[in-house]
Design an enzyme around this catalytic site. Sequence first.
Site, PDB file in Angstrom:
ATOM      1  N   GLU A 100      -2.641  65.457   7.363  1.00  9.15           N
ATOM      2  CA  GLU A 100      -4.653  65.053   7.892  1.00  9.15           C
ATOM      3  C   GLU A 100      -4.741  63.733   6.744  1.00  9.15           C
ATOM      4  O   GLU A 100      -5.199  63.908   5.525  1.00  9.15           O
ATOM      5  CB  GLU A 100      -5.021  66.451   6.890  1.00  9.15           C
ATOM      6  N   CYS A 132     -14.412  62.657   5.080  1.00 11.14           N
ATOM      7  CA  CYS A 132     -13.281  62.604   6.580  1.00 11.14           C
ATOM      8  C   CYS A 132     -13.536  62.467   7.821  1.00 11.14           C
ATOM      9  O   CYS A 132     -13.098  61.005   8.572  1.00 11.14           O
ATOM     10  CB  CYS A 132     -11.913  63.108   6.384  1.00 11.14           C
TER      11      CYS A 132
HETATM   12  P1  NAD Z   1      -6.923  62.211  -3.665  1.00 13.40           P
HETATM   13  O1  NAD Z   1      -7.082  61.142  -4.477  1.00 13.40           O
HETATM   14  O2  NAD Z   1      -7.585  63.225  -4.216  1.00 13.40           O
HETATM   15  O3  NAD Z   1      -5.358  61.724  -2.888  1.00 13.40           O
HETATM   16  C1  NAD Z   1      -4.704  63.686  -2.764  1.00 13.40           C
HETATM   17  C2  NAD Z   1      -3.667  63.947  -3.332  1.00 13.40           C
HETATM   18  O4  NAD Z   1      -2.782  63.339  -3.138  1.00 13.40           O
HETATM   19  C3  NAD Z   1      -4.298  64.516  -4.082  1.00 13.40           C
HETATM   20  O5  NAD Z   1      -3.951  66.128  -4.528  1.00 13.40           O
HETATM   21  C4  NAD Z   1      -3.314  63.884  -5.564  1.00 13.40           C
HETATM   22  O6  NAD Z   1      -2.686  64.688  -7.096  1.00 13.40           O
HETATM   23  C5  NAD Z   1      -1.701  63.074  -4.505  1.00 13.40           C
HETATM   24  N1  NAD Z   1      -1.479  62.243  -4.849  1.00 13.40           N
HETATM   25  C6  NAD Z   1      -2.224  60.989  -5.223  1.00 13.40           C
HETATM   26  N2  NAD Z   1      -1.324  59.659  -5.983  1.00 13.40           N
HETATM   27  C7  NAD Z   1      -0.088  60.459  -5.357  1.00 13.40           C
HETATM   28  C8  NAD Z   1       1.145  59.765  -5.508  1.00 13.40           C
HETATM   29  N3  NAD Z   1       0.995  58.855  -5.663  1.00 13.40           N
HETATM   30  N4  NAD Z   1       2.029  60.794  -4.860  1.00 13.40           N
HETATM   31  C9  NAD Z   1       2.282  61.795  -4.815  1.00 13.40           C
HETATM   32  N5  NAD Z   1       1.102  62.425  -4.878  1.00 13.40           N
HETATM   33  C10 NAD Z   1      -0.163  61.726  -5.284  1.00 13.40           C
HETATM   34  O7  NAD Z   1      -7.954  61.605  -2.796  1.00 13.40           O
HETATM   35  P2  NAD Z   1      -7.918  60.689  -1.645  1.00 13.40           P
HETATM   36  O8  NAD Z   1      -6.699  60.154  -0.872  1.00 13.40           O
HETATM   37  O9  NAD Z   1      -8.447  59.434  -2.117  1.00 13.40           O
HETATM   38  O10 NAD Z   1      -8.831  61.362  -0.092  1.00 13.40           O
HETATM   39  C11 NAD Z   1      -9.544  60.340   0.267  1.00 13.40           C
HETATM   40  C12 NAD Z   1      -8.958  60.027   1.968  1.00 13.40           C
HETATM   41  O11 NAD Z   1      -8.752  61.537   2.389  1.00 13.40           O
HETATM   42  C13 NAD Z   1      -9.312  59.949   3.071  1.00 13.40           C
HETATM   43  O12 NAD Z   1      -8.787  58.285   3.273  1.00 13.40           O
HETATM   44  C14 NAD Z   1      -9.986  60.837   3.951  1.00 13.40           C
HETATM   45  O13 NAD Z   1     -10.983  60.173   4.909  1.00 13.40           O
HETATM   46  C15 NAD Z   1      -9.119  61.311   3.872  1.00 13.40           C
HETATM   47  N6  NAD Z   1      -9.519  63.377   4.303  1.00 13.40           N
HETATM   48  C16 NAD Z   1      -9.007  63.170   5.332  1.00 13.40           C
HETATM   49  C17 NAD Z   1      -9.147  64.449   5.495  1.00 13.40           C
HETATM   50  C18 NAD Z   1      -8.877  65.042   6.880  1.00 13.40           C
HETATM   51  O14 NAD Z   1      -8.429  66.482   7.310  1.00 13.40           O
HETATM   52  N7  NAD Z   1      -8.028  64.574   7.995  1.00 13.40           N
HETATM   53  C19 NAD Z   1      -9.609  65.165   4.790  1.00 13.40           C
HETATM   54  C20 NAD Z   1     -10.104  64.961   3.867  1.00 13.40           C
HETATM   55  C21 NAD Z   1      -9.890  63.342   3.360  1.00 13.40           C
END
Ligand code: NAD
Length: 485
Positions: free
Chosen positions: A216, A250
């Site tokens: 997602e 998102c």
């Molecule tokens: P975040 O930084 O919280 O990361 C998400 C998860 O990934 C966390 O649990 C984190 O611990 C893990 N993570 C981070 N780096 C990692 C690595 N190197 N290896 C393994 N795991 C790792 O969140 P984010 O990615 O900044 O979230 C924002 C993004 O998510 C935006 O692009 C947003 O559009 C998208 N998003 C999508 C949805 C959806 O439902 N489609 C919902 C919310 C957010």
Amino acid sequence: MDYTVTPLPDVAAKVAAARAAFATGATKPAAWRRATLQRMRELLEEREEQLLDALAADFGKPRFEAWTTELGFTVSDIDHTLAHLSGWMKPDKVGTPLAFQPGSSYIVAEPVGVVCVIAPWNYPVQLLLLPMVAAIAAGNAVVAKPSELAPHTAAELVSLIDAIGDPAVTAVQGGVAETTELLAQRFDHIIYTGNSRVARIVMRAAAEHLTPVTLELGGKSPAIVSRHANVEIAARRIAWGKFINAGQTCIAPDYVLVEQPVHDQFVAALGTYIAEFYGDDPQASPDFTRIVNEPHFHRLEKLLQSGTVAHGGVTDADTRYIAPTVLTDVKSDDPVMGEEIFGPVLPVLSVPSLEAAIAFVNERSADGDTPLALYTFSESDTENDLVLAGATSGGACVNGTLLHISNPNLPFGGVGESGMGAYHGKFGFDAFSHHRAVHSRSTKLDPSMMYPPYTAKKQKLIRRGMSMADPRDLFAKARGALRRD
Ligand code: NAD
């Protein structure tokens, strides 16, 4: 160089305990699924205040928004699931071709095993718990990992999940190291919500165990406003969808393509509604969220240099405040149009026609940036249909923003770079189920037609038998023929 990851026994032990719990068969009965979901629901209600406090501490989420978009959203998803669970669990009877009679056929939704849920920080409660609800409803064990970037909420969520008191439903707290260790374990399905860079890491890790994934992700979701739109309503709904959670959503409208004749009216209306929602000084409004951390604040601050500030533009690094901002005169190659904005900055670009708007979106999709959501605003159904048919996206709203995510009867998921797979309601139940094909044969008859020795007579019979399809196919064929006439 030594690339070995230092083992974090807690992570591996929790996954092993969840797998052992699944192996006992305890998670399969409907009674366990119901009781676990009901317990989660009770805990959400009991701990409402702590959760709302944690969300406020992490990024100033207003309590009203925190309840509607996080706690209330999750509780209503649990209620929807409990109301429909029996129906979803029922085997689905399907037809059996005449050649395979006497016999019957059906599809059974079976749990896949242990599901891993990795969530981001922006809606930290619902993005962790909704996939869990679906996985539990489907009879699986679950290991969940909230985001370390919303640390207060993560601690509350881990405590809530621990309070369920079942090794089959467990949580791991931590950041990259813990997630890396988690991903080294074998799961039966992984659902990851977050950015597409980490999604690639998740998918690579999943490939090691041939584990299916639901991803997602995000991207730049456009809103297209026609000259025949109700411009006031379009501006109000776009402003709401953009500035809720300070744009850290998102499916927030990332940018607007507005037909040139209504551009100025639309931009003026955005200013009116920003003031109506948040007052003349949004910094003083209790209803406006802050940016989650300093790196995101500085990233967003730089984007304010694109185009001309029509509304907002004020920032305050101490409180990580960025005003609800509208940018005009933005060019397609400006930094603000480079990546997903994920903050309260809304570029508005003028386009000569809806066709030009569709071409703009499709050009980006062709470069890999397929939108997670697409919003079309027009009073003409023909125009809205033109936009929907002309450009793809994970989901869409006509004359609205965000609300397609709130209907549990609709799948929620992306396409291309915005993700793969979907969940919510029955779609979540299906995502975490194996749909097992079962054909049950009667032993009353056992003609020797398909058994060796093969003879010319048997071959003739079998050719005729196989062409005598399921009666339902014959009806469907007849209906198709009638329609063609
Ligand atoms: P975040 O930084 O919280 O990361 C998400 C998860 O990934 C966390 O649990 C984190 O611990 C893990 N993570 C981070 N780096 C990692 C690595 N190197 N290896 C393994 N795991 C790792 O969140 P984010 O990615 O900044 O979230 C924002 C993004 O998510 C935006 O692009 C947003 O559009 C998208 N998003 C999508 C949805 C959806 O439902 N489609 C919902 C919310 C957010």
